[in-house]
Design a protein around this motif. Structure first.
Motif, PDB file in Angstrom:
ATOM      1  N   LEU A 774      17.430   1.189   0.747  1.00  8.85           N
ATOM      2  CA  LEU A 774      16.095   0.716   0.430  1.00  8.85           C
ATOM      3  C   LEU A 774      15.644   1.215  -0.947  1.00  8.85           C
ATOM      4  CD1 LEU A 774      13.611  -0.833   1.322  1.00  8.85           C
ATOM      5  CD2 LEU A 774      12.786   1.260   2.439  1.00  8.85           C
ATOM      6  N   HIS A 775      15.921   2.471  -1.210  1.00  4.36           N
ATOM      7  CA  HIS A 775      15.549   3.011  -2.522  1.00  4.36           C
ATOM      8  C   HIS A 775      16.200   2.214  -3.639  1.00  4.36           C
ATOM      9  CE1 HIS A 775      16.454   5.868  -5.897  1.00  4.36           C
ATOM     10  NE2 HIS A 775      15.125   5.961  -5.845  1.00  4.36           N
ATOM     11  N   PHE A 776      17.491   1.921  -3.489  1.00  8.32           N
ATOM     12  CA  PHE A 776      18.204   1.172  -4.516  1.00  8.32           C
ATOM     13  C   PHE A 776      17.651  -0.236  -4.650  1.00  8.32           C
ATOM     14  CE2 PHE A 776      21.665  -1.528  -6.018  1.00  8.32           C
ATOM     15  CZ  PHE A 776      22.064  -0.845  -7.161  1.00  8.32           C
ATOM     16  N   ALA A 777      17.393  -0.889  -3.521  1.00 12.47           N
ATOM     17  CA  ALA A 777      16.933  -2.271  -3.552  1.00 12.47           C
ATOM     18  C   ALA A 777      15.571  -2.382  -4.225  1.00 12.47           C
ATOM     19  CB  ALA A 777      16.873  -2.825  -2.132  1.00 12.47           C
ATOM     20  N   LEU A 778      14.619  -1.507  -3.869  1.00 13.53           N
ATOM     21  CA  LEU A 778      13.273  -1.604  -4.419  1.00 13.53           C
ATOM     22  C   LEU A 778      13.234  -1.314  -5.906  1.00 13.53           C
ATOM     23  CD1 LEU A 778      11.150   0.029  -1.568  1.00 13.53           C
ATOM     24  CD2 LEU A 778      11.700  -2.377  -1.945  1.00 13.53           C
ATOM     25  N   ARG A 779      14.286  -0.630  -6.431  1.00  9.38           N
ATOM     26  CA  ARG A 779      14.310  -0.329  -7.858  1.00  9.38           C
ATOM     27  C   ARG A 779      15.164  -1.301  -8.659  1.00  9.38           C
ATOM     28  NH1 ARG A 779      13.916   6.036  -9.236  1.00  9.38           N
ATOM     29  NH2 ARG A 779      12.154   6.523  -7.873  1.00  9.38           N
ATOM     30  N   HIS A 780      15.826  -2.207  -7.973  1.00 14.34           N
ATOM     31  CA  HIS A 780      16.690  -3.170  -8.656  1.00 14.34           C
ATOM     32  C   HIS A 780      16.374  -4.573  -8.166  1.00 14.34           C
ATOM     33  CE1 HIS A 780      18.822   0.671  -9.111  1.00 14.34           C
ATOM     34  NE2 HIS A 780      19.333   0.155 -10.231  1.00 14.34           N
ATOM     35  N   THR A 781      15.154  -5.005  -8.479  1.00 17.40           N
ATOM     36  CA  THR A 781      14.676  -6.291  -7.953  1.00 17.40           C
ATOM     37  C   THR A 781      15.355  -7.481  -8.596  1.00 17.40           C
ATOM     38  OG1 THR A 781      12.853  -6.188  -9.538  1.00 17.40           O
ATOM     39  CG2 THR A 781      12.450  -5.309  -7.325  1.00 17.40           C
ATOM     40  N   ARG A 782      16.103  -7.267  -9.669  1.00 20.75           N
ATOM     41  CA  ARG A 782      16.786  -8.397 -10.293  1.00 20.75           C
ATOM     42  C   ARG A 782      18.112  -8.707  -9.613  1.00 20.75           C
ATOM     43  NH1 ARG A 782      15.913  -7.668 -16.840  1.00 20.75           N
ATOM     44  NH2 ARG A 782      13.617  -7.638 -16.795  1.00 20.75           N
ATOM     45  N   TRP A 818       5.769  11.000   2.001  1.00 22.51           N
ATOM     46  CA  TRP A 818       5.701   9.912   2.984  1.00 22.51           C
ATOM     47  C   TRP A 818       4.787  10.263   4.158  1.00 22.51           C
ATOM     48  CZ3 TRP A 818      11.005   7.124   3.960  1.00 22.51           C
ATOM     49  CH2 TRP A 818      11.359   6.441   2.773  1.00 22.51           C
ATOM     50  N   ASP A 819       3.894  11.161   3.983  1.00 27.25           N
ATOM     51  CA  ASP A 819       2.946  11.423   5.076  1.00 27.25           C
ATOM     52  C   ASP A 819       2.155  10.154   5.387  1.00 27.25           C
ATOM     53  OD1 ASP A 819       3.825  13.968   5.238  1.00 27.25           O
ATOM     54  OD2 ASP A 819       2.196  14.856   4.059  1.00 27.25           O
ATOM     55  N   LYS A 820       1.977   9.324   4.367  1.00 26.09           N
ATOM     56  CA  LYS A 820       1.334   8.019   4.566  1.00 26.09           C
ATOM     57  C   LYS A 820       2.325   6.955   4.139  1.00 26.09           C
ATOM     58  CE  LYS A 820      -3.350   9.766   3.855  1.00 26.09           C
ATOM     59  NZ  LYS A 820      -4.603   9.659   3.087  1.00 26.09           N
ATOM     60  N   ALA A 821       2.499   5.959   4.984  1.00 28.40           N
ATOM     61  CA  ALA A 821       3.508   4.936   4.724  1.00 28.40           C
ATOM     62  C   ALA A 821       3.009   3.847   3.803  1.00 28.40           C
ATOM     63  CB  ALA A 821       3.964   4.322   6.046  1.00 28.40           C
ATOM     64  N   LYS A 822       1.730   3.973   3.376  1.00 27.05           N
ATOM     65  CA  LYS A 822       1.194   2.882   2.563  1.00 27.05           C
ATOM     66  C   LYS A 822       1.929   2.752   1.237  1.00 27.05           C
ATOM     67  CE  LYS A 822      -2.568   5.622   0.560  1.00 27.05           C
ATOM     68  NZ  LYS A 822      -4.045   5.721   0.427  1.00 27.05           N
ATOM     69  N   ASP A 823       2.422   3.892   0.663  1.00 24.68           N
ATOM     70  CA  ASP A 823       3.165   3.791  -0.592  1.00 24.68           C
ATOM     71  C   ASP A 823       4.427   2.980  -0.416  1.00 24.68           C
ATOM     72  OD1 ASP A 823       1.297   5.299  -1.897  1.00 24.68           O
ATOM     73  OD2 ASP A 823       2.372   7.202  -1.635  1.00 24.68           O
ATOM     74  N   LEU A 824       5.055   3.143   0.729  1.00 22.79           N
ATOM     75  CA  LEU A 824       6.267   2.380   1.005  1.00 22.79           C
ATOM     76  C   LEU A 824       5.945   0.899   1.138  1.00 22.79           C
ATOM     77  CD1 LEU A 824       9.248   2.319   1.583  1.00 22.79           C
ATOM     78  CD2 LEU A 824       8.757   2.842   3.967  1.00 22.79           C
ATOM     79  N   ARG A 825       4.856   0.594   1.841  1.00 21.63           N
ATOM     80  CA  ARG A 825       4.463  -0.812   2.006  1.00 21.63           C
ATOM     81  C   ARG A 825       4.099  -1.416   0.649  1.00 21.63           C
ATOM     82  NH1 ARG A 825       1.742   1.595   6.431  1.00 21.63           N
ATOM     83  NH2 ARG A 825      -0.299   1.418   5.427  1.00 21.63           N
ATOM     84  N   ARG A 826       3.375  -0.629  -0.173  1.00 21.47           N
ATOM     85  CA  ARG A 826       3.003  -1.118  -1.497  1.00 21.47           C
ATOM     86  C   ARG A 826       4.255  -1.416  -2.321  1.00 21.47           C
ATOM     87  NH1 ARG A 826       0.589   3.106  -3.313  1.00 21.47           N
ATOM     88  NH2 ARG A 826      -1.483   2.574  -2.505  1.00 21.47           N
ATOM     89  N   SER A 827       5.252  -0.515  -2.244  1.00 21.34           N
ATOM     90  CA  SER A 827       6.484  -0.725  -3.003  1.00 21.34           C
ATOM     91  C   SER A 827       7.213  -1.974  -2.552  1.00 21.34           C
ATOM     92  CB  SER A 827       7.412   0.491  -2.841  1.00 21.34           C
ATOM     93  OG  SER A 827       6.832   1.633  -3.404  1.00 21.34           O
ATOM     94  N   THR A 833       7.145  -9.462  -4.759  1.00 24.40           N
ATOM     95  CA  THR A 833       6.342 -10.347  -5.594  1.00 24.40           C
ATOM     96  C   THR A 833       6.838 -10.403  -7.031  1.00 24.40           C
ATOM     97  OG1 THR A 833       4.808  -8.521  -6.011  1.00 24.40           O
ATOM     98  CG2 THR A 833       4.277 -10.024  -4.201  1.00 24.40           C
ATOM     99  N   HIS A 834       7.576  -9.386  -7.444  1.00 22.99           N
ATOM    100  CA  HIS A 834       8.062  -9.366  -8.820  1.00 22.99           C
ATOM    101  C   HIS A 834       9.551  -9.676  -8.917  1.00 22.99           C
ATOM    102  CE1 HIS A 834       4.303  -7.027  -9.192  1.00 22.99           C
ATOM    103  NE2 HIS A 834       4.271  -7.525 -10.442  1.00 22.99           N
ATOM    104  N   SER A 835      10.087 -10.332  -7.910  1.00 20.52           N
ATOM    105  CA  SER A 835      11.496 -10.706  -7.909  1.00 20.52           C
ATOM    106  C   SER A 835      11.626 -12.130  -7.407  1.00 20.52           C
ATOM    107  CB  SER A 835      12.291  -9.762  -6.995  1.00 20.52           C
ATOM    108  OG  SER A 835      11.938  -9.977  -5.644  1.00 20.52           O
ATOM    109  N   ASP A 836      12.835 -12.636  -7.467  1.00 20.73           N
ATOM    110  CA  ASP A 836      13.084 -13.976  -6.933  1.00 20.73           C
ATOM    111  C   ASP A 836      13.744 -13.904  -5.568  1.00 20.73           C
ATOM    112  OD1 ASP A 836      15.488 -12.956  -7.697  1.00 20.73           O
ATOM    113  OD2 ASP A 836      16.098 -14.653  -8.934  1.00 20.73           O
ATOM    114  N   TRP A 837      13.485 -12.802  -4.871  1.00 21.02           N
ATOM    115  CA  TRP A 837      14.030 -12.655  -3.525  1.00 21.02           C
ATOM    116  C   TRP A 837      13.456 -13.705  -2.593  1.00 21.02           C
ATOM    117  CZ3 TRP A 837      13.485  -6.624  -2.779  1.00 21.02           C
ATOM    118  CH2 TRP A 837      14.405  -5.972  -3.639  1.00 21.02           C
ATOM    119  N   ASP A 838      14.213 -14.030  -1.578  1.00 22.49           N
ATOM    120  CA  ASP A 838      13.773 -15.000  -0.553  1.00 22.49           C
ATOM    121  C   ASP A 838      12.551 -14.444   0.176  1.00 22.49           C
ATOM    122  OD1 ASP A 838      13.447 -16.824   1.445  1.00 22.49           O
ATOM    123  OD2 ASP A 838      15.453 -16.575   2.313  1.00 22.49           O
ATOM    124  N   PRO A 839      11.394 -15.127   0.127  1.00 24.14           N
ATOM    125  CA  PRO A 839      10.185 -14.614   0.789  1.00 24.14           C
ATOM    126  C   PRO A 839      10.354 -14.392   2.291  1.00 24.14           C
ATOM    127  CG  PRO A 839       9.624 -16.336  -0.765  1.00 24.14           C
ATOM    128  CD  PRO A 839      11.109 -16.348  -0.668  1.00 24.14           C
TER     129      PRO A 839
END
Length: 905
Positions: A774-782, A818-827, A833-839
């Motif tokens: 997940l870490h790798f995917a969220l940082r390599h949206t292209r 990660w005490d709050k998961a909202k950062d993960l959801r935001r990421s 939204t900033h990639s051409d991934w399948d919605p």
């Protein structure tokens, strides 16, 4: 009549004392010393008149010895001037001359009128000898001080004839002392050489006060009463030898004995001590031994030394014959020890007398005398005298032939036996025959110990003739090596048969000996025996393998030769490899083992003999690359390999399997078959993460093909391995993520997703692997990583929601607090939204309706968020899974009521 050539110089007054003429030019130090000592020996006084005198001294260069005679110069323009004629005697001629006084005949009073210019060398008659005696009342006083006490310098006042006394003293000096002796016969004050005083100064009594710095003991005073009668007897004898010729024979004997003395005047004591011992030698053996010892220190010339030693040896024998037996044997030993010197030729007669006397002494009392001989030879274990041992050997052989009691005595004296067989090897054979019935085992053990010593070199043939049939246990290893050291080719078949029939040769020590002494040295005979006889033992294989060169050609030849059945070929190959890898693997063998699966096939098939297992273990521990995984049925035979070596061999095989796959030496089907084997799974579960990372990194860094195949390998990893050794899989994936991102493909993502699908479901997903992905995917949206995010978001988010501490360091590193998961959801929302991934994958990543509503609420706050959810909904409807239908229903409700209430922060 011959002559010697001497150089000469003349010094006198010419604007000061200087050189007037010379036949040779010397170096500066020599010239300065001659110039100084050729001048007057001291200042004149009212009561002193100059009389011709001698000055004798060595030059600093040590090339010449200078002899100068000085005369008063009556024609000089002022008083106190002298003329000196100096001759230069080569130092070797000076030290070897038997009558040095003859050189004085070359000294002539210079003629001032004709002394200037160059001189010619002098020729002096070699037969000119002057043997005049001199009567000096204080001669013994001088000898006591100089030779008895070693005092220098000595001032001698009142000598009757200083010049003749000086020559008599010089004639008595031995070469090393004469070479450095300095003397003046008319010293008006103390005189010195370059860095030391003269040894002897004759001075007139009127000059006594000028020697005030001399201690009393350094002065011979002619005015006092002579103290010669108070000296030791040898001093008086030596004084007579020096100053008179009353006993010419004694004088010559003393001088011949003194020839090699050290350059110290007191060394003459040794000569007179020797003379005393020599006189007592016929009545005292210890005196004869002492005289023999002193002879070595006197360093006589060889012919004279042999004569003296032989005479003393016969004198000692006469004295020994009158001694008690116990004492006589010890003195005989000491005598033999002294006769070992190469400076004496013993002669058959002398040696025969000594050996016969030893035989008589041992026969008289064998038990005690043999024990005594043992203790005597133990004093000098490595240098016991040969003549003594020959005599003992004569006695032992004679006694062993008469009774077995002597055998028991000799067995107890092992040290003596070790030394005896060096000179009398037949003692071992006679001892074996005499003692076999009563002391069979013990005598073999004794002979093993004897043969182990370096002293038994040269008797192996005799020992082998009698002892070879007795060898067969590991205790016989040292003796075995001695017996086989010079084995003949004709005896090889018998030895090989013996090795095959006796399992004792499985012992590594014995095996190494026969391999070296039989296989390597008699290769042709061993090969011929192996091809014509039935054999199967590993110890035999070791000998046969040693008959082939330890090279690549040797290995090929071994595999090509028919050396019996297939089982023989396995143990033969193992024995060959054991031999050449004892220290390290040769480069050519590493290459062969990395490219030739047939070698591994031959080694791995069979009944799993322990020796073969050991060889395979040694190979895999020394190899980074091998063809073991490509051997036919390797997947099966490695799994059944010897239990003792299973872990190491199996781990090696798995590593080679991975390398083979990455290098396209095996295909995916083979890899999949291996990964289904329980032993392969166990090996990978136990494997250290770094071990796999290294072999993968080395290849993917330099090969895009290896990088692509590594992703194919990732999807084949069983879930059990991923769960039980997550760090291993994580390291493997890390290597792939660190390189070649520009070559990323949908296939790479799919391979990764297939692995993640195995570990992201259920109650206990692998958070390490999911978090990494997940870490790798969220940082390599292209990159096409939508499905990776969709597969891993839910388990990671769930862990964050529950504030779990699983791998906290990893989660903190990847996503922060990660005490709050909202950062993960935001990421996640930002990445989609900033990639051409399948919605649709955005919706699928939620997995659960409640999480989809939270994610959708945040998405609706984004620019065109509603339209994005519509595309996600459309995509879900195209996916025919129950989860997609469930999430499509939730998303449909959201789209109908975009203003729904949800705590998205």
């Amino acid at each position: 009549m011959g002559s010697d050539v001497l150089q000469q110089m003349i010094h006198g007054y010419s604007h000061g004392h200087s050189l007037l003429a010379a036949s040779i030019q010397l170096d500066r130090k020599d010239m300065d010393l001659i110039g100084r000592l050729s001048d007057l020996s001291g200042t004149l006084g009212p009561q002193l008149e100059i009389t011709p005198y001698l000055t004798l001294y060595p030059l600093p260069s040590k090339r010449f010895f200078a002899i100068g005679r000085t005369w008063p110069d009556q024609l000089a323009p002022r008083a106190g001037c002298v003329l000196t004629h100096t001759i230069l005697v080569p130092i070797k001629l000076w030290t070897e001359e038997s009558s040095p006084i003859r050189f004085s005949t070359a000294l002539r009073a210079p003629d001032r009128g004709s002394s200037a210019g160059d001189l010619d060398p002098l020729h002096i008659d070699t037969n000119s000898v002057d043997r005049r005696s001199v009567h000096e009342p204080f001669a013994a006083s001088f000898v006591q001080r100089y030779f008895g006490e070693g005092l220098t310098p000595i001032a001698w006042f009142g000598a009757l004839d200083p010049e003749l006394a000086a020559w008599r003293v010089i004639q008595a000096l031995w070469p090393s002392l004469r070479a450095q002796f300095a003397c003046c016969t008319f010293a008006l004050q103390p005189r010195t050489l370059e860095n030391r005083p003269f040894d002897l100064l004759f001075a007139p009594i009127v000059a006594f006060s000028r020697f005030g710095d001399f201690a009393r003991e350094h002065i011979v005073d002619g005015r006092a009463a002579s103290d010669g009668d108070k000296t030791e007897p040898w001093i008086r004898s030596w004084s007579d030898c020096i100053f008179s010729d009353e006993d010419v024979a004694l004088s010559r004997h003393v001088r011949s004995l003194a020839y090699g003395l050290d350059p110290y005047p007191t060394a003459i004591r040794q000569v007179f001590f020797f003379l005393q011992l020599e006189e007592r030698a016929s009545n005292s053996a210890t005196a004869a031994l002492g005289a023999l010892d002193l002879l070595d220190t006197l360093a006589l010339q060889p012919p004279r030394e042999q004569d003296e030693k032989r005479a003393l040896a016969y004198a000692a024998l006469r004295a020994i014959e009158r001694m008690e037996p116990h004492q006589a044997l010890e003195v005989l030993y000491l005598l033999c020890q002294r006769l070992e010197s190469p400076s004496i030729a013993q002669g058959q007669a002398l040696a025969g007398q000594i050996r016969h006397l030893i035989l008589q002494l041992i026969r008289a009392n064998p038990k005690h005398t043999i024990a005594h001989a043992d203790s005597l030879t133990a004093r000098h274990a490595d240098a016991a005298p040969r003549l003594f041992l020959l005599g003992v050997g004569d006695a032992v052989l004679e006694l062993l032939g008469e009774n077995s009691h002597t055998a028991s005595i000799l067995i107890e004296q092992c040290r003596l036996g070790e030394r005896l067989i060096v000179h009398r090897p037949e003692v071992a054979a006679v001892l074996l025959r005499a003692a076999r019935q009563a002391h069979g085992d013990k005598v073999v053990s004794v002979l093993v110990n004897w043969s182990r010593t370096a002293q038994s070199v040269g008797v192996r043939s005799a020992l082998r003739r009698h002892l070879l049939p007795e060898v067969g246990t590991s205790d016989d290893a040292p003796l075995l090596e001695e017996l086989l050291r010079d084995l003949g080719s004709g005896d090889v078949p018998e030895i090989c048969t013996l090795i095959e029939t006796q399992d004792a040769f499985r012992n590594r020590v014995l095996s190494e000996i026969v391999r070296r002494c039989v296989g390597e040295r008699h290769a042709s005979s061993v090969r011929q025996w192996a091809s014509s006889n039935l054999w199967k033992k590993y110890q035999t294989a070791s000998v046969v393998a040693a008959a082939f060169a330890p090279t690549a050609d040797g290995l090929s030849e071994l595999l090509a030769k028919q050396q019996g059945c297939m089982a023989n070929r396995q143990v033969l190959l193992a024995a060959f490899l054991e031999r050449i890898t004892i220290y390290s693997l040769p480069t050519w063998l590493e290459s062969r083992l990395s490219s030739d699966p047939s070698l591994w096939s031959l080694l791995l098939t069979g009944d799993g003999r322990s020796e073969v297992v050991d060889v395979v273990l040694r190979l895999v521990r020394g190899l980074r690359r091998s063809a073991i995984a490509r051997a036919p049925d390797a997947r099966i035979v490695v799994g059944r390999f010897g239990e003792r070596a299973a872990d190491v061999v199996q781990e090696h095989a798995v590593r080679q399997l991975i390398i083979d796959f990455l290098e396209r030496l095996s295909d995916a089907d083979v890899l999949q078959e291996w990964l289904l084997e329980p032993w392969v799974i166990r090996s990978l579960v136990r494997a250290a993460p770094g071990s796999i990372r290294t072999i993968v990194a080395e290849r993917v860094t330099h090969s895009s093909v290896a990088w692509t195949r590594a992703w194919e390998m990732v999807k084949s990893i069983p879930a059990s391995i991923a769960y039980e050794n997550g760090p291993l899989v994580q390291e493997l994936i890390s290597v792939l993520l660190e390189s070649r991102l520009d070559e990323w493909s949908v296939a790479s993502s799919e391979s990764w997703r297939q692995l993640l699908a195995k570990v992201s479901q259920g109650d206990h997903p692998s958070l390490e692997l999911c978090g990494q992905a997940l870490h790798f995917a969220l940082r390599h949206t292209r990159l096409p990583l939508a499905e990776i995010a969709g597969e891993t978001f839910f388990p990671v988010h769930e862990a964050a929601m529950k504030d779990q501490s699983v791998q906290p360091s990893l989660l903190s590193l990847v996503f922060g607090d990660w005490d709050k998961a909202k950062d993960l959801r935001r990421s996640l929302v930002d990445s989609f939204t900033h990639s051409d991934w399948d919605p649709s994958q955005f919706a699928l990543s939620a997995r659960e309706p409640w999480l989809l509503r939270k994610l959708s609420k945040r998405m609706l706050r984004q620019w065109h968020g509603f339209e994005y959810l519509e595309r996600a909904y459309s995509g879900l409807n195209a996916i025919a899974t129950s989860k997609a239908k469930e999430l499509a229903g939730v998303l449909s409700e959201i789209l109908r009521d975009p203003q729904f209430t949800e705590d998205w922060d």
